[in-house]
Scaffold this motif. Structure first.
Motif: not given
Length: 327
Positions: A35, A113, A129, A131-132, A79-81
């Motif tokens: 990530t 990100r 973590i 999923d926007e 890769a992820e917020s």
């Protein structure tokens, strides 16, 4: 010599947390998740390093917990917020010259990100973590489309005390609920705690907008919830304490609400609904089913039942049955 550095507890119960006493080894292990590219170093070169980490999947919710000695870190290829919810200690994350501070008891942070550097004291943090797209869609639903969803492009600090809420307390209670199910993966997956956590995240980012949207939604009076519960459980034992719990109302408020709406106390309302249930049975059941059999489903004192029945309907139960037979 073994590392004796003591650490605060992890944010959630982890059946098999992994421990590292070497910052480079920890960095390499974290990098296997893909990530982000992470590089950890002790905050001061001569200081001993120790870290405990764990991950947990709860339905669609991905959590990570880390308890660590004081460190400096660099994160790249993000890769992820994610959200930082500190349980102990404090730290600072810097992205594109923007500083975001977080501290247990005061506030956490949303980290977008982007590459970052930072540091922290001895700490225990929960990482959420996200999923926007999922968070944005949930925000639109919760806010009734009346407000713009939260801006997930920019990192920002988030105080725990916002909009009349204490979000650190809310998150700890959700984590306690997760801890209670962690040994039963099937129960945990079906618990709905992932949805509850995501909703808490949306509220945390925009508490004022959430409250404004909630004010515009039609409210179902709590006394109606109590009435529904009573009607569904007329043949079971019902107490004032149970009704107070169902409605989330104090004894005084519950009594006042029933007197204002029905002109009687809650337990009088229960009694009247039970009398009506008995009358319905008498009028519809075969005469082979005795009145005492019907009444005993709802009343333990049959003598008192007959008196209350006559006071309510102006006739004895036996008279009701005779009238039915004649008609």
């Amino acid at each position: 010599m073994p590392n004796k550095t003591t650490l605060p507890p992890l944010a959630f119960v982890a059946p098999a947390p992994w421990e590292e006493v070497d910052a480079e080894a920890m960095s390499e292990r974290l990098n296997t998740f893909g990530t982000a590219r992470v590089e950890y170093r002790p905050r001061r070169t001569a200081d001993p390093f120790r870290s405990l980490s764990a991950g947990l999947q709860v339905g669609r919710l991905r959590l990570s917990a880390n308890s660590c000695s004081a460190v400096r870190y660099r994160v790249s290829s993000v890769a992820e917020s994610f959200f930082i919810i500190p349980m102990d200690g404090e730290g600072e994350t810097i992205q594109e010259r923007r500083s975001v501070r977080w501290r247990a008891g005061e506030g956490g942070a949303f980290i977008s990100r982007a590459d970052a550097v930072g540091f922290s004291t001895r700490r225990s943090v929960l990482g959420v973590i996200i999923d926007e797209a999922e968070i944005a869609a949930l925000a639109r639903h919760m806010l009734n489309g009346d407000h713009r969803p939260p801006d997930l492009r920019v990192s920002q600090p988030l105080a725990f005390g916002r909009g009349g809420f204490r979000f650190d307390v809310l998150f700890r209670r959700l984590l306690a609920a997760i801890d209670g199910c962690v040994q039963e993966p099937t129960v945990l997956a079906r618990s709905g705690l992932d949805d509850a956590f995501h909703r808490a995240i949306v509220m945390w980012m925009q508490p004022e907008a959430f409250l404004a949207a909630a004010e515009r939604m039609p409210r179902r009076p709590r006394v109606d919830d109590v009435c529904d519960y009573i009607l569904a459980n007329l043949d079971k034992k019902l107490t004032l304490t149970m009704l107070e719990s169902v409605g989330g109302l104090s004894p005084r408020v519950l009594q006042y609400a029933f007197r204002e709406k029905f002109g009687c106390s809650p337990m009088q309302w229960v009694r009247d609904r039970r009398l009506e249930a008995v009358r319905t049975h008498i009028l519809n059941e075969s005469a082979e089913v005795s009145i005492s059999t019907i009444a005993s489903q709802y009343f333990s004192n049959l003598g008192e039942f007959s008196q209350k029945y006559k006071a309510h309907f102006g006739e004895l139960p036996s008279e009701t049955r005779r009238r039915r037979a004649v008609s």
